[in-house]
Design a protein around this motif. Structure first.
Motif, PDB file in Angstrom:
ATOM      1  N   GLY A 196     -16.110 -15.232  10.984  1.00 50.65           N
ATOM      2  CA  GLY A 196     -17.148 -14.248  10.723  1.00 50.65           C
ATOM      3  C   GLY A 196     -18.352 -14.922  10.110  1.00 50.65           C
ATOM      4  O   GLY A 196     -18.205 -15.852   9.303  1.00 50.65           O
ATOM      5  N   ILE A 197     -19.552 -14.479  10.501  1.00 49.29           N
ATOM      6  CA  ILE A 197     -20.784 -15.041   9.951  1.00 49.29           C
ATOM      7  C   ILE A 197     -21.784 -13.917   9.671  1.00 49.29           C
ATOM      8  O   ILE A 197     -21.741 -12.862  10.303  1.00 49.29           O
ATOM      9  N   GLU A 198     -22.672 -14.169   8.717  1.00 46.21           N
ATOM     10  CA  GLU A 198     -23.700 -13.185   8.374  1.00 46.21           C
ATOM     11  C   GLU A 198     -24.791 -13.896   7.585  1.00 46.21           C
ATOM     12  O   GLU A 198     -24.526 -14.859   6.845  1.00 46.21           O
ATOM     13  N   PHE A 199     -26.039 -13.434   7.742  1.00 48.49           N
ATOM     14  CA  PHE A 199     -27.155 -13.976   6.981  1.00 48.49           C
ATOM     15  C   PHE A 199     -27.412 -13.116   5.751  1.00 48.49           C
ATOM     16  O   PHE A 199     -27.371 -11.881   5.813  1.00 48.49           O
ATOM     17  N   ASP A 200     -27.700 -13.776   4.615  1.00 51.74           N
ATOM     18  CA  ASP A 200     -28.033 -13.023   3.408  1.00 51.74           C
ATOM     19  C   ASP A 200     -29.512 -12.638   3.421  1.00 51.74           C
ATOM     20  O   ASP A 200     -30.235 -12.878   4.400  1.00 51.74           O
ATOM     21  N   LYS A 201     -29.985 -12.048   2.341  1.00 49.94           N
ATOM     22  CA  LYS A 201     -31.372 -11.566   2.286  1.00 49.94           C
ATOM     23  C   LYS A 201     -32.392 -12.699   2.283  1.00 49.94           C
ATOM     24  O   LYS A 201     -33.576 -12.469   2.519  1.00 49.94           O
ATOM     25  N   PHE A 202     -31.939 -13.931   2.017  1.00 47.74           N
ATOM     26  CA  PHE A 202     -32.822 -15.094   2.082  1.00 47.74           C
ATOM     27  C   PHE A 202     -32.662 -15.838   3.411  1.00 47.74           C
ATOM     28  O   PHE A 202     -33.107 -16.974   3.552  1.00 47.74           O
ATOM     29  N   ASN A 203     -31.985 -15.191   4.383  1.00 44.91           N
ATOM     30  CA  ASN A 203     -31.751 -15.767   5.713  1.00 44.91           C
ATOM     31  C   ASN A 203     -30.926 -17.051   5.677  1.00 44.91           C
ATOM     32  O   ASN A 203     -31.118 -17.954   6.502  1.00 44.91           O
ATOM     33  N   ARG A 204     -29.997 -17.121   4.730  1.00 47.01           N
ATOM     34  CA  ARG A 204     -29.061 -18.242   4.674  1.00 47.01           C
ATOM     35  C   ARG A 204     -27.737 -17.787   5.261  1.00 47.01           C
ATOM     36  O   ARG A 204     -27.294 -16.656   5.043  1.00 47.01           O
ATOM     37  N   LEU A 205     -27.090 -18.677   6.001  1.00 48.25           N
ATOM     38  CA  LEU A 205     -25.893 -18.321   6.758  1.00 48.25           C
ATOM     39  C   LEU A 205     -24.635 -18.456   5.904  1.00 48.25           C
ATOM     40  O   LEU A 205     -24.407 -19.485   5.275  1.00 48.25           O
ATOM     41  N   TRP A 206     -23.825 -17.385   5.924  1.00 49.17           N
ATOM     42  CA  TRP A 206     -22.530 -17.362   5.253  1.00 49.17           C
ATOM     43  C   TRP A 206     -21.427 -17.221   6.287  1.00 49.17           C
ATOM     44  O   TRP A 206     -21.638 -16.637   7.349  1.00 49.17           O
ATOM     45  N   ALA A 207     -20.241 -17.730   5.948  1.00 53.15           N
ATOM     46  CA  ALA A 207     -19.127 -17.699   6.892  1.00 53.15           C
ATOM     47  C   ALA A 207     -17.813 -17.474   6.167  1.00 53.15           C
ATOM     48  O   ALA A 207     -17.689 -17.719   4.959  1.00 53.15           O
ATOM     49  N   ILE A 208     -16.835 -16.989   6.921  1.00 51.24           N
ATOM     50  CA  ILE A 208     -15.463 -16.849   6.420  1.00 51.24           C
ATOM     51  C   ILE A 208     -14.505 -17.515   7.400  1.00 51.24           C
ATOM     52  O   ILE A 208     -14.822 -17.711   8.571  1.00 51.24           O
ATOM     53  N   ASN A 209     -13.328 -17.862   6.885  1.00 46.01           N
ATOM     54  CA  ASN A 209     -12.268 -18.441   7.691  1.00 46.01           C
ATOM     55  C   ASN A 209     -11.239 -17.382   8.065  1.00 46.01           C
ATOM     56  O   ASN A 209     -11.102 -16.352   7.407  1.00 46.01           O
ATOM     57  N   ASP A 210     -10.503 -17.702   9.096  1.00 42.84           N
ATOM     58  CA  ASP A 210      -9.379 -16.883   9.547  1.00 42.84           C
ATOM     59  C   ASP A 210      -8.238 -16.968   8.528  1.00 42.84           C
ATOM     60  O   ASP A 210      -8.400 -17.510   7.433  1.00 42.84           O
ATOM     61  N   SER A 211      -7.080 -16.432   8.892  1.00 39.83           N
ATOM     62  CA  SER A 211      -5.917 -16.413   8.005  1.00 39.83           C
ATOM     63  C   SER A 211      -5.525 -17.816   7.553  1.00 39.83           C
ATOM     64  O   SER A 211      -5.756 -18.807   8.240  1.00 39.83           O
ATOM     65  N   GLY A 212      -4.930 -17.900   6.364  1.00 38.92           N
ATOM     66  CA  GLY A 212      -4.461 -19.177   5.840  1.00 38.92           C
ATOM     67  C   GLY A 212      -5.379 -19.777   4.805  1.00 38.92           C
ATOM     68  O   GLY A 212      -4.974 -20.676   4.062  1.00 38.92           O
ATOM     69  N   ASP A 213      -6.606 -19.302   4.721  1.00 38.91           N
ATOM     70  CA  ASP A 213      -7.538 -19.810   3.733  1.00 38.91           C
ATOM     71  C   ASP A 213      -7.514 -18.913   2.498  1.00 38.91           C
ATOM     72  O   ASP A 213      -6.943 -17.814   2.505  1.00 38.91           O
ATOM     73  N   GLU A 214      -8.167 -19.375   1.439  1.00 38.91           N
ATOM     74  CA  GLU A 214      -8.365 -18.526   0.268  1.00 38.91           C
ATOM     75  C   GLU A 214      -9.352 -17.411   0.613  1.00 38.91           C
ATOM     76  O   GLU A 214     -10.086 -17.509   1.611  1.00 38.91           O
ATOM     77  N   PRO A 215      -9.394 -16.335  -0.194  1.00 35.41           N
ATOM     78  CA  PRO A 215     -10.344 -15.254   0.059  1.00 35.41           C
ATOM     79  C   PRO A 215     -11.751 -15.663  -0.367  1.00 35.41           C
ATOM     80  O   PRO A 215     -12.269 -15.225  -1.395  1.00 35.41           O
ATOM     81  N   LYS A 216     -12.387 -16.510   0.427  1.00 36.46           N
ATOM     82  CA  LYS A 216     -13.666 -17.107   0.071  1.00 36.46           C
ATOM     83  C   LYS A 216     -14.733 -16.895   1.133  1.00 36.46           C
ATOM     84  O   LYS A 216     -14.437 -16.793   2.322  1.00 36.46           O
ATOM     85  N   LEU A 217     -15.993 -16.866   0.670  1.00 33.55           N
ATOM     86  CA  LEU A 217     -17.164 -16.952   1.527  1.00 33.55           C
ATOM     87  C   LEU A 217     -17.783 -18.328   1.328  1.00 33.55           C
ATOM     88  O   LEU A 217     -17.750 -18.876   0.214  1.00 33.55           O
ATOM     89  N   TYR A 218     -18.367 -18.863   2.396  1.00 34.57           N
ATOM     90  CA  TYR A 218     -18.983 -20.178   2.335  1.00 34.57           C
ATOM     91  C   TYR A 218     -20.427 -20.090   2.827  1.00 34.57           C
ATOM     92  O   TYR A 218     -20.693 -19.573   3.913  1.00 34.57           O
ATOM     93  N   ARG A 219     -21.359 -20.596   2.020  1.00 39.07           N
ATOM     94  CA  ARG A 219     -22.746 -20.676   2.475  1.00 39.07           C
ATOM     95  C   ARG A 219     -22.979 -22.042   3.109  1.00 39.07           C
ATOM     96  O   ARG A 219     -22.605 -23.074   2.542  1.00 39.07           O
ATOM     97  N   LEU A 220     -23.604 -22.038   4.284  1.00 35.57           N
ATOM     98  CA  LEU A 220     -23.825 -23.271   5.023  1.00 35.57           C
ATOM     99  C   LEU A 220     -25.251 -23.776   4.858  1.00 35.57           C
ATOM    100  O   LEU A 220     -26.208 -22.995   4.840  1.00 35.57           O
ATOM    101  N   ASN A 221     -25.373 -25.089   4.740  1.00 30.43           N
ATOM    102  CA  ASN A 221     -26.678 -25.727   4.817  1.00 30.43           C
ATOM    103  C   ASN A 221     -27.132 -25.769   6.269  1.00 30.43           C
ATOM    104  O   ASN A 221     -26.367 -25.469   7.192  1.00 30.43           O
ATOM    105  N   GLU A 222     -28.371 -26.185   6.487  1.00 29.97           N
ATOM    106  CA  GLU A 222     -28.907 -26.233   7.844  1.00 29.97           C
ATOM    107  C   GLU A 222     -28.217 -27.280   8.709  1.00 29.97           C
ATOM    108  O   GLU A 222     -28.309 -27.223   9.937  1.00 29.97           O
TER     109      GLU A 222
END
Length: 307
Positions: free
Chosen positions: A45-71
């Motif tokens: 899953g991916i989504e942009f925040d209000k500053f247009n920075r990309l966030w992502a999540i992992n499928d099953s097996g990962d911790e319940p975390k969101l990750y912000r990606l650099n360019e």
């Protein structure tokens, strides 16, 4: 003479197949913008925040975390949702206020009775590296406790969007035989236990499930376009009324070769970003398309008088 003819046919066939495969590879990889950090090899899953920075999540097996990606695709920040579990996180969306919704509703075996969506504030409002979620629970009334028959296995879920005060869920079809229908269910967008309400359906294809089952969804910021993602295509829905997403124009955008495409979102009303999971060295990338530049195959065009 016959042997030469057969050899000529064989060479021509191999050449044509090679050209087709090469064209499909180019169709996808010409859209590549970055390689995602290996920690997100099962990006779902991916989504942009209000500053247009990309966030992502992992499928099953990962911790319940969101990750912000650099360019460049590396990880800039991690946020832990302290009261959540990642049983099978499958998609992420946001409403017009910027709240993020994390869908823990993967249901591969069609045996999860209650499914969960976590609602959090927009990541730019999270000061530290943890947050707590509002918890939305839902069930399918059609799952009455009896075993799900093979031709009814349409309760897996990997795609949803937010519109108004509701969330709209698009099922990942696992029926046997495969009928290619994604069902649309509706639940509220606030903490409660919901019976998901079936409101519509759409058929993608009936050939092979791995080619056209739905793995992610997104609404454009102006809420006039819906896209559904599968392994080879983006399905584009426009000129619909209200939440009758399939009532307007339908187009298909070819994405080339089959990869495990699992996440899609809009950057703006014309720009779409999608990702695929890494598998045996293939995928693990983010891709970008412009709707006003990409070729679209019209599936259905509704006369303006009927829109």
């Amino acid at each position: 003479m016959l042997k030469k003819s057969l050899l000529t046919v064989f060479i021509l066939s191999v050449t044509i197949i090679g050209l087709l495969v090469g064209s499909s590879i180019y169709t996808l990889y010409s859209k590549k913008r970055l390689t995602v950090d290996p920690k997100l090899r099962e990006i779902s899953g991916i989504e942009f925040d209000k500053f247009n920075r990309l966030w992502a999540i992992n499928d099953s097996g990962d911790e319940p975390k969101l990750y912000r990606l650099n360019e460049d695709g590396s990880i800039a920040k991690e946020i832990l949702v302290t009261n959540a579990k990642n049983i099978d996180w499958e998609d992420m969306t946001q409403n017009k206020f910027g709240h993020f919704f994390l869908g823990d509703f993967g249901n591969n075996k069609n045996d999860r009775k209650w499914l969960t969506i976590y609602k959090i504030e927009n990541p730019i409002d999270i000061k530290g590296d943890t947050t707590e979620a509002e918890i939305i629970k839902f069930t399918y009334p059609e799952m009455d406790g009896s075993p799900i028959q093979p031709d009814q296995r349409n309760f897996d879920l990997e795609a949803f969007v937010a519109l108004g005060r509701h969330l709209y869920l698009f099922t990942k079809n696992r029926t046997e035989p495969f009928d290619g229908i994604t069902k649309v269910y509706k639940v509220g967008d606030h903490a409660a236990n919901f019976d998901a309400q079936l409101i519509d359906s759409f058929q993608t294809c009936t050939t092979m499930e791995k080619l056209c089952w739905i793995t992610s969804a997104a609404l454009s910021p102006d809420r006039t376009k819906l896209v559904l993602l599968d392994s080879t295509s983006i399905w584009l829905f426009e000129n619909f009324q209200g939440d009758k997403f399939f009532s307007g124009d339908v187009s298909r955008i070819d994405l080339g070769i089959v990869t495990q495409k699992e996440a899609i979102t809009f950057y703006d009303d014309n720009t779409i970003v999608f990702t695929d999971e890494e598998f045996k060295g293939i995928g693990g990338n983010a891709y970008v398309i412009k709707l006003d530049e990409v070729e679209k195959k019209v599936i259905r065009k509704v006369p303006k008088a009927n829109q």
